[in-house]
Design a protein around this motif. Structure first.
Motif, PDB file in Angstrom:
ATOM      1  N   ASP A  32      -2.065  -9.759   5.385  1.00  0.00           N
ATOM      2  CA  ASP A  32      -2.686 -10.762   6.253  1.00  0.00           C
ATOM      3  C   ASP A  32      -1.987 -10.869   7.598  1.00  0.00           C
ATOM      4  N   SER A  33      -1.153  -9.860   7.916  1.00  0.00           N
ATOM      5  CA  SER A  33      -0.454  -9.881   9.199  1.00  0.00           C
ATOM      6  C   SER A  33      -1.283  -9.137  10.252  1.00  0.00           C
ATOM      7  N   GLU A  34      -0.696  -8.964  11.437  1.00  0.00           N
ATOM      8  CA  GLU A  34      -1.355  -8.260  12.543  1.00  0.00           C
ATOM      9  C   GLU A  34      -0.632  -6.961  12.863  1.00  0.00           C
ATOM     10  N   GLN A  35       0.016  -6.350  11.881  1.00  0.00           N
ATOM     11  CA  GLN A  35       0.738  -5.107  12.102  1.00  0.00           C
ATOM     12  C   GLN A  35       0.689  -4.257  10.838  1.00  0.00           C
ATOM     13  N   PRO A  68      -2.751  -0.739   7.647  1.00  0.00           N
ATOM     14  CA  PRO A  68      -3.072  -1.588   8.798  1.00  0.00           C
ATOM     15  C   PRO A  68      -3.379  -3.031   8.394  1.00  0.00           C
ATOM     16  N   PRO A  69      -3.462  -3.924   9.371  1.00  0.00           N
ATOM     17  CA  PRO A  69      -3.797  -5.324   9.091  1.00  0.00           C
ATOM     18  C   PRO A  69      -5.141  -5.430   8.364  1.00  0.00           C
ATOM     19  N   GLY A  70      -5.205  -6.385   7.411  1.00  0.00           N
ATOM     20  CA  GLY A  70      -6.443  -6.626   6.681  1.00  0.00           C
ATOM     21  C   GLY A  70      -6.672  -5.723   5.495  1.00  0.00           C
ATOM     22  N   SER A  71      -5.792  -4.748   5.241  1.00  0.00           N
ATOM     23  CA  SER A  71      -5.994  -3.820   4.141  1.00  0.00           C
ATOM     24  C   SER A  71      -5.368  -4.359   2.858  1.00  0.00           C
ATOM     25  N   SER A  72      -5.736  -3.743   1.721  1.00  0.00           N
ATOM     26  CA  SER A  72      -5.224  -4.136   0.409  1.00  0.00           C
ATOM     27  C   SER A  72      -4.522  -2.955  -0.240  1.00  0.00           C
ATOM     28  N   THR A  73      -3.520  -3.256  -1.083  1.00  0.00           N
ATOM     29  CA  THR A  73      -2.781  -2.242  -1.831  1.00  0.00           C
ATOM     30  C   THR A  73      -2.759  -2.634  -3.303  1.00  0.00           C
ATOM     31  N   ASP A  74      -3.112  -1.698  -4.184  1.00  0.00           N
ATOM     32  CA  ASP A  74      -3.137  -1.953  -5.628  1.00  0.00           C
ATOM     33  C   ASP A  74      -1.883  -1.379  -6.280  1.00  0.00           C
ATOM     34  N   PHE A  75      -1.235  -2.209  -7.104  1.00  0.00           N
ATOM     35  CA  PHE A  75      -0.079  -1.800  -7.878  1.00  0.00           C
ATOM     36  C   PHE A  75      -0.375  -1.956  -9.370  1.00  0.00           C
ATOM     37  N   GLN A  76       0.335  -1.219 -10.202  1.00  0.00           N
ATOM     38  CA  GLN A  76       0.271  -1.376 -11.652  1.00  0.00           C
ATOM     39  C   GLN A  76       1.690  -1.472 -12.193  1.00  0.00           C
ATOM     40  N   PHE A  98       7.573  -8.049  -1.705  1.00  0.00           N
ATOM     41  CA  PHE A  98       8.191  -8.215  -0.397  1.00  0.00           C
ATOM     42  C   PHE A  98       7.854  -7.021   0.498  1.00  0.00           C
ATOM     43  N   SER A  99       7.999  -7.244   1.838  1.00  0.00           N
ATOM     44  CA  SER A  99       7.682  -6.222   2.849  1.00  0.00           C
ATOM     45  C   SER A  99       8.842  -6.112   3.823  1.00  0.00           C
ATOM     46  N   PRO A 100       9.433  -4.910   4.027  1.00  0.00           N
ATOM     47  CA  PRO A 100      10.526  -4.764   5.011  1.00  0.00           C
ATOM     48  C   PRO A 100      10.072  -5.076   6.429  1.00  0.00           C
ATOM     49  N   GLN A 101       8.789  -4.788   6.728  1.00  0.00           N
ATOM     50  CA  GLN A 101       8.321  -5.015   8.100  1.00  0.00           C
ATOM     51  C   GLN A 101       8.045  -6.502   8.379  1.00  0.00           C
ATOM     52  N   LEU A 102       7.453  -7.202   7.400  1.00  0.00           N
ATOM     53  CA  LEU A 102       7.066  -8.601   7.616  1.00  0.00           C
ATOM     54  C   LEU A 102       8.207  -9.568   7.338  1.00  0.00           C
ATOM     55  N   ARG A 103       9.228  -9.114   6.563  1.00  0.00           N
ATOM     56  CA  ARG A 103      10.376  -9.946   6.236  1.00  0.00           C
ATOM     57  C   ARG A 103       9.951 -11.237   5.528  1.00  0.00           C
ATOM     58  N   GLN A 104       8.977 -11.120   4.656  1.00  0.00           N
ATOM     59  CA  GLN A 104       8.529 -12.218   3.817  1.00  0.00           C
ATOM     60  C   GLN A 104       8.387 -11.701   2.397  1.00  0.00           C
ATOM     61  N   GLU A 105       8.306 -12.671   1.433  1.00  0.00           N
ATOM     62  CA  GLU A 105       8.061 -12.277   0.060  1.00  0.00           C
ATOM     63  C   GLU A 105       7.117 -13.264  -0.602  1.00  0.00           C
ATOM     64  N   ARG A 106       6.535 -12.833  -1.720  1.00  0.00           N
ATOM     65  CA  ARG A 106       5.620 -13.662  -2.514  1.00  0.00           C
ATOM     66  C   ARG A 106       5.990 -13.470  -3.985  1.00  0.00           C
ATOM     67  N   ARG A 107       5.999 -14.569  -4.771  1.00  0.00           N
ATOM     68  CA  ARG A 107       6.356 -14.483  -6.178  1.00  0.00           C
ATOM     69  C   ARG A 107       5.196 -14.949  -7.048  1.00  0.00           C
ATOM     70  N   SER A 267       3.942  20.594   6.689  1.00  0.00           N
ATOM     71  CA  SER A 267       5.042  19.953   5.982  1.00  0.00           C
ATOM     72  C   SER A 267       4.503  19.297   4.723  1.00  0.00           C
ATOM     73  N   ASN A 268       5.404  18.685   3.934  1.00  0.00           N
ATOM     74  CA  ASN A 268       4.970  17.960   2.744  1.00  0.00           C
ATOM     75  C   ASN A 268       5.085  16.452   2.938  1.00  0.00           C
ATOM     76  N   LEU A 269       4.941  16.009   4.187  1.00  0.00           N
ATOM     77  CA  LEU A 269       4.934  14.589   4.515  1.00  0.00           C
ATOM     78  C   LEU A 269       3.543  14.171   5.001  1.00  0.00           C
ATOM     79  N   GLN A 270       2.973  13.155   4.373  1.00  0.00           N
ATOM     80  CA  GLN A 270       1.720  12.582   4.860  1.00  0.00           C
ATOM     81  C   GLN A 270       2.035  11.865   6.165  1.00  0.00           C
ATOM     82  N   GLN A 271       1.264  12.113   7.206  1.00  0.00           N
ATOM     83  CA  GLN A 271       1.595  11.592   8.522  1.00  0.00           C
ATOM     84  C   GLN A 271       0.429  10.816   9.122  1.00  0.00           C
ATOM     85  N   GLN A 272       0.796   9.879   9.991  1.00  0.00           N
ATOM     86  CA  GLN A 272      -0.152   9.251  10.894  1.00  0.00           C
ATOM     87  C   GLN A 272       0.295   9.545  12.318  1.00  0.00           C
TER      88      GLN A 272
END
Length: 730
Positions: A32-35, A68-76, A98-107, A267-272
């Motif tokens: 829900d951030s802008e980055q 990017p902002p507004g996207s979702s990530t699924d974990f198992q 938690f996110s290293p970029q946003l410096r916030q966490e959720r429990r 290379s074997n790195l996925q890049q943007q």
């Protein structure tokens, strides 16, 4: 109150776990951030020690990619062991997001109902190494130890999961027969496939040891596939013109041009990818990049369209804007793209064609001739060094007048490059502060950088795009203020710069990458005992040839410890080689291994075969050249040959020198002159046979640039020393 930038949900809220089976929770995390942001998860069990080392769950994925902002990530979250060994009942699990970029966490809190299992544990399995690293196509072993905890022999099946089965060359299962209370070792041999099929990441795997009637034993480890490879960067075309058509008629609507930027992920790195403009003229351009952020998957080629707009002028001459394109990679563990930048040019034509402006320009030219002070468009003292850029669109020259000049190649002539700086003369790249310039070399990877060797022993690095000096290299412990830098050589990867000095010293300068500066101290100092007038690096970069007075030639082995060297005197019987005799120039034949050409002060050109037994019995100071290793030797004239250069195919050698002649020599594939052209072909002669000091050939083998004492004095008494552009096959 701080705004929450992480939103998450988990399903189900409670789950039952029975040993020897697995349970799982699914979590969706919203950015829900802008980055761009990546997320990580950690699971804590009430009553369990986080530092105990007991592994009971795994994550998929372990760390998400930045999204990017507004996207979702699924974990198992997969529960494969009891978080509290021996415990039966309900335990609360805390999921920390938690996110290293946003410096916030959720429990989030969920409940895990742990049921009992009455089967005995007959075996235990341990990894001998929990974290293993490997490169694609390399082989690595995953070693393990299995212990029989029972007083009876057991037949144990050991299986590995979590790694692609095709990577396991001997299969994903092992069987061990263990005696009572004994232990045994086994291993799984793993070989990731090619670079494009083995992404660089950590792969969590599980080892499970199962006996027939007992409780299974599991342990976890990780296999990290290390990053390798590069991203190739190409721009098509390197030059564009506005307008691209109807150039002979007024066209005020066309104000843009397009370039194709092509990236291949090897290379074997996925890049943007993110593309930025830089360079001297980038502020005059308005770019539009499509797409702005491009994904570059493994082994794929991605095309980005760069459209640049600029303001056009109604009258005047064409204008060339030079700018660089740089690609930023989302994962820089392998550095930047190769090459790091692409140098582009945009030629802008006036709205009104030139033929409509000729009458007015003739009048204005007369007025400007009366009002403006003439400026020098050539060197005012002798020219010592000339070099083409790698793209053959420009050239540089260095002179006794303490300047480095930049020339633009316009068809069959050189034009002084306009630097748009009122405090500098037109075409002057830089002023060396009253120090004559004796050597010039373009950085092979950063074609917009030039190294200049000066008469005081200093090496200056100049940025061509910005027309500015970046830094200097000097070594006062060896080099004094009168020690001339006669020649410079870059290695192909631009990691090393080699300088040859009049003191007889050869200095090797090193840097870690083309983006960094050379170290302030040379990596190695080699003393030859004679002036280092000319140097040449063999095509395989194993041999450095150095020549100077006494017609000495030293072959330096760069690939062996302490760089062993051999010194020879390149001369024929009856020809002198005293302190006043010189080898002025050296050049390796590009396409024929081991052939080296020398040019000396007696007017001779010699082509040596360095692969034969080149040395005869040594004298007190040097070895004599074996005349059987001389492929060809001829005298150009009675005066010295100052400079020689080969075309890229090695079939033509061009020479110049004290007689002021430029002569082309056709060679066979074995380095001898063509029988039908033994006397060469004269393609230029300076006025009054004035001496020419330096020569260079462009990569296409179509043009030659020369400089020397080809000077004239104008009506104001100012000496103009020319830099000439000559077509090789005219």
């Amino acid at each position: 109150m701080e705004k929450s930038l992480i939103n998450a949900s988990i399903s189900p809220q409670s789950q039952t776990f029975r040993p020897s089976s697995t349970s799982s929770f699914h979590i969706t995390v919203d950015n829900d951030s802008e980055q761009f942001a990546s997320f990580q998860l950690e699971v804590l069990a009430a009553g369990a020690s986080p530092s105990s080392g007991h592994l009971w769950y795994r994550l998929s994925p372990e760390v998400s990619a930045a999204k990017p902002p507004g996207s979702s990530t699924d974990f198992q979250i997969i529960i494969f062991n009891s978080p509290l060994p021996g415990f039966v009942g309900t335990v609360n699990l805390t999921v920390r997001i938690f996110s290293p970029q946003l410096r916030q966490e959720r429990r989030l809190i969920v409940r895990l109902n742990i049921q009992s299992d009455n089967r005995p544990q007959l075996v235990a399995v341990d990894l001998l190494a929990r974290q293993i690293q490997v490169y694609p196509r390399n082989t690595v072993d995953i070693p393990l130890r299995v212990r029989n905890l029972s007083p009876q022999p057991v037949d144990v099946a050991v299986g590995l999961s979590g790694i692609e089965p095709s990577w396991l060359s001997e299969g994903a299962e092992r069987r061990l027969f263990l005696a009572a209370n004994a232990q045994g070792e086994a291993s799984f041999q793993c070989q990731p496939p090619s670079v494009t099929q083995a992404p660089s990441q950590e792969y969590q795997f599980t080892i499970e040891a199962m006996s027939r009637d007992g409780y299974p034993s599991t342990t976890q480890g990780s296999l990290e596939v290390l990053p390798v490879g590069f991203v190739e960067f190409t721009a098509i075309p390197h030059q564009q013109t506005i307008p691209y058509k109807n150039r002979w008629l007024p066209n005020w609507r066309s104000n843009s041009a397009s370039f194709q930027l092509i990236f291949k992920n090897a290379s074997n790195l996925q890049q943007q990818l993110n593309v930025i403009l830089q360079g001297k003229d980038q502020r005059q351009l308005t770019p539009r990049i499509s797409p702005e952020n491009a994904d570059l998957s493994l082994g794929e080629t991605t095309k980005i369209i760069l459209e640049v707009k600029t303001k056009r002028f109604w009258v005047g001459w064409s204008k060339i804007l030079q700018f660089d394109i740089r690609a930023l990679l989302s994962d820089d563990r392998l550095g930047s793209t190769e090459p790091t930048t692409q140098a582009l040019e945009l030629r802008i034509l006036p709205v009104l064609p030139v033929w409509l402006q000729l009458t007015l320009l003739a009048i204005l030219a007369g007025l400007f001739a009366l009002l403006l002070k003439p400026e020098a468009i050539a060197h005012t003292k002798y020219v010592n060094a000339v070099r083409f850029s790698a793209n053959a669109l420009s050239a540089v020259s260095g002179s006794d007048d303490s300047t480095i000049r930049l020339w633009r190649i316009n068809k069959n002539k050189l034009e002084a490059e306009d630097n748009n700086e009122p405090d500098k003369l037109k075409g002057v790249l830089g002023d060396t502060n009253k120090q004559a310039v004796f050597a010039l070399r373009f950085d092979p990877l950063e074609n917009n950088r030039v190294a200049a060797g000066l008469e005081n022993g200093v090496i200056q690095l100049w940025n061509v795009a910005r027309r500015s000096k970046e830094y200097e290299l000097s070594f006062p412990e060896i080099v004094n203020k009168t020690d001339k830098v006669f020649d410079l050589v870059f290695t192909k990867n631009s990691q090393y710069l080699i300088s040859g000095h009049g003191s007889g010293n050869v200095l090797i300068w090193e840097r870690k990458s083309p983006l960094e500066q050379f170290q302030p101290q040379p990596q190695k100092v080699i003393s030859l005992g004679y002036q280092s007038r000319s140097m040449a690096l063999s095509p395989d970069e194993q041999t450095l040839a150095i020549a100077g007075n006494n017609k000495y030639l030293t072959l330096l082995n760069l690939n062996q410890p302490n760089n062993p060297k051999r010194r020879f005197s390149v001369t024929s019987p009856g020809v002198g080689h005293g302190n006043g005799d010189y080898i002025w120039s050296l050049a390796f034949v590009p396409q024929t291994p081991g052939l080296l050409a020398t040019a000396d002060s007696d007017g001779y050109i010699t082509i040596l075969d360095l692969q034969c037994e080149i040395s005869q019995a040594p004298t007190e100071t040097e070895q004599q050249i074996n005349q059987n290793c001389v492929r060809d030797r001829w005298q150009v004239g009675k005066q010295g040959v100052r400079s020689i250069a080969f075309t890229q195919d090695g079939r033509q050698l061009v020479s110049t020198g004290d007689e002021g002649r430029v002569v082309a020599w056709s060679l066979t594939s074995v380095g001898k002159r063509e029988v039908a052209a033994l006397n060469g072909r004269e393609i230029y002669k300076s006025p009054d046979n004035l001496k020419l000091n330096s020569i260079d050939i462009n990569n296409q083998g179509t043009a030659i640039v020369t400089g020397g004492e080809d000077c004239q004095v104008n009506h104001q008494g100012i000496k103009h020393c020319q830099v000439n552009l000559i077509r090789l096959n005219k």
